[in-house]
Design an enzyme around this catalytic site. Structure first.
Site, mmCIF file in Angstrom:
data_model
loop_
_atom_site.group_PDB
_atom_site.id
_atom_site.type_symbol
_atom_site.label_atom_id
_atom_site.label_comp_id
_atom_site.label_asym_id
_atom_site.label_seq_id
_atom_site.Cartn_x
_atom_site.Cartn_y
_atom_site.Cartn_z
ATOM 1 N N CYS A 197 5.167 44.158 27.260
ATOM 2 C CA CYS A 197 6.205 45.160 27.055
ATOM 3 C C CYS A 197 6.875 44.974 25.700
ATOM 4 C CB CYS A 197 7.235 45.062 28.163
ATOM 5 S SG CYS A 197 6.511 45.309 29.773
ATOM 6 N N CYS A 257 -8.902 30.097 46.182
ATOM 7 C CA CYS A 257 -8.853 30.407 47.611
ATOM 8 C C CYS A 257 -10.052 29.871 48.385
ATOM 9 C CB CYS A 257 -8.640 31.897 47.850
ATOM 10 S SG CYS A 257 -10.025 32.962 47.440
HETATM 11 ZN ZN ZN Z 1 -9.764 33.546 45.245
#
Ligand code: ZN
Length: 352
Positions: A197, A257
């Site tokens: 920005c 993950c």
């Molecule tokens: Zn992931």
């Protein structure tokens, strides 16, 4: 639910997707927003009006005049008083709705404090402005098993995606999946979002759309309506009118993950000095609290020009620089991009 709550939230309870059970769940829920700039203020405003039980807002910065065009919780007096955003937001949100428990924390979220600041919340919302902090949030949220909502907006364009640890792709699947379709599509998307920005400007309407989608996703989670989550990466450009949503596959070998290698949380990637918008450097290597009143007296006698302070920070000019020092020892040095210059100013005026 108390009678006054049933009245206050009646239009939301009437909406079939929420209902009385959803509102009850919302009233007993909690959310944390990291970063209280444009996205954070819009999302915080919506969540507090919707009746979230508890909201924690964490922000490291103070209000400036150039924020007011899009950071909807702040007003001119907040900028002239140089109030920390977390403090100004807490005051405003409490005035808007006295029901929710609102807590503003003036701090930089770092590998050292991320778990402590975010543990126990039902959802985490992204109001940050850089990928380093977002990947730290991704690590923290996955390690804690808390859903979080990625969001970013610049110029007339924005993106958002809801991440549910174990159920959906995460930000590392999206950004770090080299060679995959995701990775390929993302390389350009990320490059586009690397514009900030401070360099490309931003339309308040673009922020409003993305933060509203982010808040809607948070409300679905907090009201226990996870089946309604959109499950896709949504992007929109309010100038061209182009809206898109794409499915993002989990990377079965994802560093975060799947393999649970939380390198951002481990702190390996966190420097003590970071760029902080255009022409500013933040120093956050000190961990002892500063006596701002004492520092103010010292600077006044050392003839640093225009020393100003409030309960939360102290600001002074050493032309052509402006230093803003927080009670936790952090400082934002405006007027340079050079970490060496920032470090030397900090050592000279604040202390080595
Ligand atoms: Zn992931």
């Amino acid at each position: 639910m108390k009678p006054d709550e049933r009245d206050k939230y009646s239009r939301q309870i009437l909406f079939a997707g929420i209902g009385e059970a959803g509102q009850d769940a919302l009233l007993g829920s909690s959310a944390a927003i990291v970063g209280c700039g444009a996205l954070g203020t819009v999302a915080a405003n919506l969540l507090v009006r919707a009746g979230v039980g508890r909201l924690r807002i964490i922000d490291r910065d103070f209000v400036e005049t150039s924020n007011l065009q899009r950071q909807t919780l702040f007003e001119e007096a907040d900028a002239s008083d140089a109030l920390p955003k977390a403090v100004a937001a807490e005051r405003r949100l409490r005035a808007i709705n006295s029901g929710p428990q609102v807590e503003g924390i003036v701090a930089d979220v770092t590998p050292k404090n991320a778990i402590e600041l975010l543990a126990g919340f039902s959802v985490i919302l992204d109001g940050t402005d850089n990928f380093e902090t977002r990947l730290l949030l991704n690590d923290a949220a996955i390690s804690l098993g808390i859903p979080w909502i990625y969001a970013a907006a610049v110029a007339s364009y924005g993106v958002t995606m809801t991440i549910r640890p174990g159920d959906s792709a995460c930000l590392a699947c999206l950004l770090e999946g080299a060679g995959s379709d995701n990775g390929h599509a993302n390389a350009s998307g990320v490059a586009a979002m690397e514009a900030t920005c401070d360099t490309a400007g931003v339309l308040n309407a673009a922020v409003g759309v993305i933060a509203s989608i982010e808040a809607a996703e948070a409300i679905k989670i907090l009201a226990g309506k996870t089946e309604a989550l959109n499950g896709r990466l949504i992007s929109c450009d309010v100038w061209t009118g182009k809206f898109q949503s794409i499915g993002v596959a989990r990377n079965p070998d994802c560093r975060a993950c799947a393999r649970r290698e939380f390198v951002y949380l481990a702190g390996a990637a966190q420097p003590h000095i970071t760029m902080c918008g255009r022409d500013s450097v933040q120093i956050h290597e000190r961990h002892r609290r500063l006596d701002l009143a004492e520092l103010g007296r010292r600077l006044a006698s050392a003839s640093a020009a225009e020393v100003r302070n409030n309960d939360f920070l102290l600001r002074f000019r050493v032309a052509p620089y402006e230093l803003t020092v927080f009670a936790d020892g952090r400082a934002i040095i405006k007027g340079t991009k050079d970490p060496a210059v920032a470090r030397s100013l900090y050592a000279r005026y604040v202390g080595a």
